[in-house]
Design a protein around this motif. Sequence first.
Motif, PDB file in Angstrom:
ATOM      1  N   TYR A 160       0.833  -1.211   0.000  1.00  0.00           N
ATOM      2  CA  TYR A 160       0.000   0.000   0.000  1.00  0.00           C
ATOM      3  C   TYR A 160       0.866   1.258   0.000  1.00  0.00           C
ATOM      4  O   TYR A 160       0.489   2.281  -0.569  1.00  0.00           O
ATOM      5  CB  TYR A 160      -0.979  -0.015   1.185  1.00  0.00           C
ATOM      6  CG  TYR A 160      -0.365   0.171   2.547  1.00  0.00           C
ATOM      7  CD1 TYR A 160      -0.292   1.436   3.144  1.00  0.00           C
ATOM      8  CD2 TYR A 160       0.131  -0.912   3.264  1.00  0.00           C
ATOM      9  CE1 TYR A 160       0.260   1.602   4.397  1.00  0.00           C
ATOM     10  CE2 TYR A 160       0.688  -0.754   4.517  1.00  0.00           C
ATOM     11  CZ  TYR A 160       0.743   0.503   5.084  1.00  0.00           C
ATOM     12  OH  TYR A 160       1.303   0.675   6.337  1.00  0.00           O
ATOM     13  N   ARG A 161       2.059   1.178   0.574  1.00  0.00           N
ATOM     14  CA  ARG A 161       2.963   2.336   0.538  1.00  0.00           C
ATOM     15  C   ARG A 161       3.482   2.575  -0.879  1.00  0.00           C
ATOM     16  O   ARG A 161       3.642   3.722  -1.302  1.00  0.00           O
ATOM     17  CB  ARG A 161       4.122   2.122   1.502  1.00  0.00           C
ATOM     18  CG  ARG A 161       3.723   2.126   2.982  1.00  0.00           C
ATOM     19  CD  ARG A 161       4.959   2.077   3.868  1.00  0.00           C
ATOM     20  NE  ARG A 161       4.622   2.062   5.276  1.00  0.00           N
ATOM     21  CZ  ARG A 161       4.408   0.960   5.987  1.00  0.00           C
ATOM     22  NH1 ARG A 161       4.509  -0.230   5.399  1.00  0.00           N
ATOM     23  NH2 ARG A 161       4.102   1.016   7.273  1.00  0.00           N
ATOM     24  N   THR A 181      -2.257   5.462   2.514  1.00  0.00           N
ATOM     25  CA  THR A 181      -1.920   5.550   3.937  1.00  0.00           C
ATOM     26  C   THR A 181      -2.642   4.481   4.747  1.00  0.00           C
ATOM     27  O   THR A 181      -2.264   4.184   5.870  1.00  0.00           O
ATOM     28  CB  THR A 181      -2.286   6.934   4.499  1.00  0.00           C
ATOM     29  OG1 THR A 181      -3.674   7.186   4.247  1.00  0.00           O
ATOM     30  CG2 THR A 181      -1.446   8.031   3.831  1.00  0.00           C
ATOM     31  N   ASN A 182      -3.712   3.920   4.188  1.00  0.00           N
ATOM     32  CA  ASN A 182      -4.433   2.817   4.822  1.00  0.00           C
ATOM     33  C   ASN A 182      -5.155   2.027   3.735  1.00  0.00           C
ATOM     34  O   ASN A 182      -5.012   2.315   2.546  1.00  0.00           O
ATOM     35  CB  ASN A 182      -5.409   3.319   5.895  1.00  0.00           C
ATOM     36  CG  ASN A 182      -6.333   4.397   5.349  1.00  0.00           C
ATOM     37  OD1 ASN A 182      -6.978   4.207   4.322  1.00  0.00           O
ATOM     38  ND2 ASN A 182      -6.397   5.531   6.038  1.00  0.00           N
ATOM     39  N   LEU A 183      -5.954   1.043   4.140  1.00  0.00           N
ATOM     40  CA  LEU A 183      -6.559   0.135   3.175  1.00  0.00           C
ATOM     41  C   LEU A 183      -7.858   0.658   2.573  1.00  0.00           C
ATOM     42  O   LEU A 183      -8.319   0.119   1.564  1.00  0.00           O
ATOM     43  CB  LEU A 183      -6.833  -1.225   3.838  1.00  0.00           C
ATOM     44  CG  LEU A 183      -5.625  -1.963   4.433  1.00  0.00           C
ATOM     45  CD1 LEU A 183      -6.060  -3.324   4.958  1.00  0.00           C
ATOM     46  CD2 LEU A 183      -4.512  -2.113   3.415  1.00  0.00           C
ATOM     47  N   HIS A 184      -8.458   1.680   3.168  1.00  0.00           N
ATOM     48  CA  HIS A 184      -9.798   2.066   2.747  1.00  0.00           C
ATOM     49  C   HIS A 184      -9.889   3.443   2.090  1.00  0.00           C
ATOM     50  O   HIS A 184     -10.954   3.825   1.619  1.00  0.00           O
ATOM     51  CB  HIS A 184     -10.773   1.999   3.930  1.00  0.00           C
ATOM     52  CG  HIS A 184     -10.293   2.737   5.146  1.00  0.00           C
ATOM     53  ND1 HIS A 184     -10.356   4.096   5.263  1.00  0.00           N
ATOM     54  CD2 HIS A 184      -9.715   2.275   6.279  1.00  0.00           C
ATOM     55  CE1 HIS A 184      -9.854   4.446   6.431  1.00  0.00           C
ATOM     56  NE2 HIS A 184      -9.457   3.368   7.071  1.00  0.00           N
ATOM     57  N   THR A 185      -8.809   4.206   2.047  1.00  0.00           N
ATOM     58  CA  THR A 185      -8.859   5.470   1.313  1.00  0.00           C
ATOM     59  C   THR A 185      -8.777   5.190  -0.189  1.00  0.00           C
ATOM     60  O   THR A 185      -8.232   4.184  -0.616  1.00  0.00           O
ATOM     61  CB  THR A 185      -7.706   6.399   1.720  1.00  0.00           C
ATOM     62  OG1 THR A 185      -6.454   5.687   1.576  1.00  0.00           O
ATOM     63  CG2 THR A 185      -7.862   6.861   3.148  1.00  0.00           C
ATOM     64  N   THR A 188      -9.425   1.503  -3.841  1.00  0.00           N
ATOM     65  CA  THR A 188      -8.741   1.420  -2.562  1.00  0.00           C
ATOM     66  C   THR A 188      -7.671   0.326  -2.635  1.00  0.00           C
ATOM     67  O   THR A 188      -7.630  -0.460  -3.599  1.00  0.00           O
ATOM     68  CB  THR A 188      -9.721   1.087  -1.435  1.00  0.00           C
ATOM     69  OG1 THR A 188     -10.238  -0.251  -1.647  1.00  0.00           O
ATOM     70  CG2 THR A 188     -10.892   2.081  -1.401  1.00  0.00           C
ATOM     71  N   TYR A 189      -6.854   0.254  -1.592  1.00  0.00           N
ATOM     72  CA  TYR A 189      -5.860  -0.818  -1.588  1.00  0.00           C
ATOM     73  C   TYR A 189      -6.533  -2.175  -1.402  1.00  0.00           C
ATOM     74  O   TYR A 189      -6.052  -3.189  -1.916  1.00  0.00           O
ATOM     75  CB  TYR A 189      -4.818  -0.601  -0.498  1.00  0.00           C
ATOM     76  CG  TYR A 189      -3.663  -1.578  -0.610  1.00  0.00           C
ATOM     77  CD1 TYR A 189      -2.740  -1.477  -1.648  1.00  0.00           C
ATOM     78  CD2 TYR A 189      -3.507  -2.617   0.302  1.00  0.00           C
ATOM     79  CE1 TYR A 189      -1.690  -2.383  -1.774  1.00  0.00           C
ATOM     80  CE2 TYR A 189      -2.460  -3.528   0.188  1.00  0.00           C
ATOM     81  CZ  TYR A 189      -1.552  -3.401  -0.851  1.00  0.00           C
ATOM     82  OH  TYR A 189      -0.524  -4.305  -0.980  1.00  0.00           O
TER      83      TYR A 189
END
Length: 341
Positions: A146-147, A152-156, A171-172
């Motif tokens: 994800y980076r 920055t997280n899994l849901h943005t 999203t990721y």
Amino acid sequence: MTALDYIKNQPRLQDKHLTQTTNTFSTLAEFPPLSYAKAASPNPGQTSSKQATPTQKSDYHTKPYYQHIHTTHFPKPITLKELQNYINRVFYETSLWTTDNVTKNQTFYEYILVDSMSASIVHHENQNNPNQIDYSTCKIICVASYRDLGFTNLHTQKTFNTPGFYIPGYTYSDYQNAFFYTFFRRPFTHSWFIQFQFNCLKLIPNWFYEWWYYFGPIDQIYPEPILKTSLPYYQKQTPQPSIPILSKIAFHIDMGIPWICSWHFHLTQLQPDMPMSLVKQFRVKWWDKYDQERCSITSMQKFFTDNRNIERSIVQLSRSIPTEDQRQHPRKLIQQYGQHP
């Protein structure tokens, strides 16, 4: 296909009636073999030093484990036709998995992999029926964390690099699902030719282990010289990771080894005294036109020698380049004592 190809050919879901689906399944029969005559690597030499023209000598091996979908109401096995009718009632034709958002269909997830430059995918049409995909090829370029993708997280959500798709971003979690759902194209009769790009990074996120569990090759498909000689030699020359499958993935990356995978729906009783469960079952086989000379001891010795020489050259080059502290040192002396005349 490129990302722009997906933009031009994206499905117009608003023109479809979601309640009217067609029977997308062919009879199981003998799982007729598919042609891989066009499955050669786009970059010659990465998969084989020869022009690839696959044959059908190798047999499929069905994996003994299942991917559970849900428990059905069937108390005992049913016919193939009954299974087909049940599947057509449960799944939308382009979303053959449990979902509450049919707009995120197989094309959407495939587009994620292409737009993020994680995979190169080509669908090969049936020569007798241009509207029917015969088989597909996938070259995995990278499996990003994800980076790596800027999350920055899994849901943005982030937008696609190539704008214009009917869904603006993903999203990721969508990215993770893309590596699974992309391959759930027509069961029973469709198959995938899969390989890693030669320079694919070996820092694989841990969720990819599950992908390998279902879609990756198994020991039964390897020719004996590769399983008994080449793979053990490769593993002795490389640091052994704590997760054994990482060594197998690295072996496929460095040696350019492809394989063939397909899947199908199946009913089985997973728990005693329970109704039948709907599951997905996976089959894999060896690609006979792979040049096994690439995995010979002589070839691998040269491979590791060349890699060590490259590593030494990089180390020597890095030592010859001043660090930031070294670059700052003369400046500090000049600031302290003044510049020499």
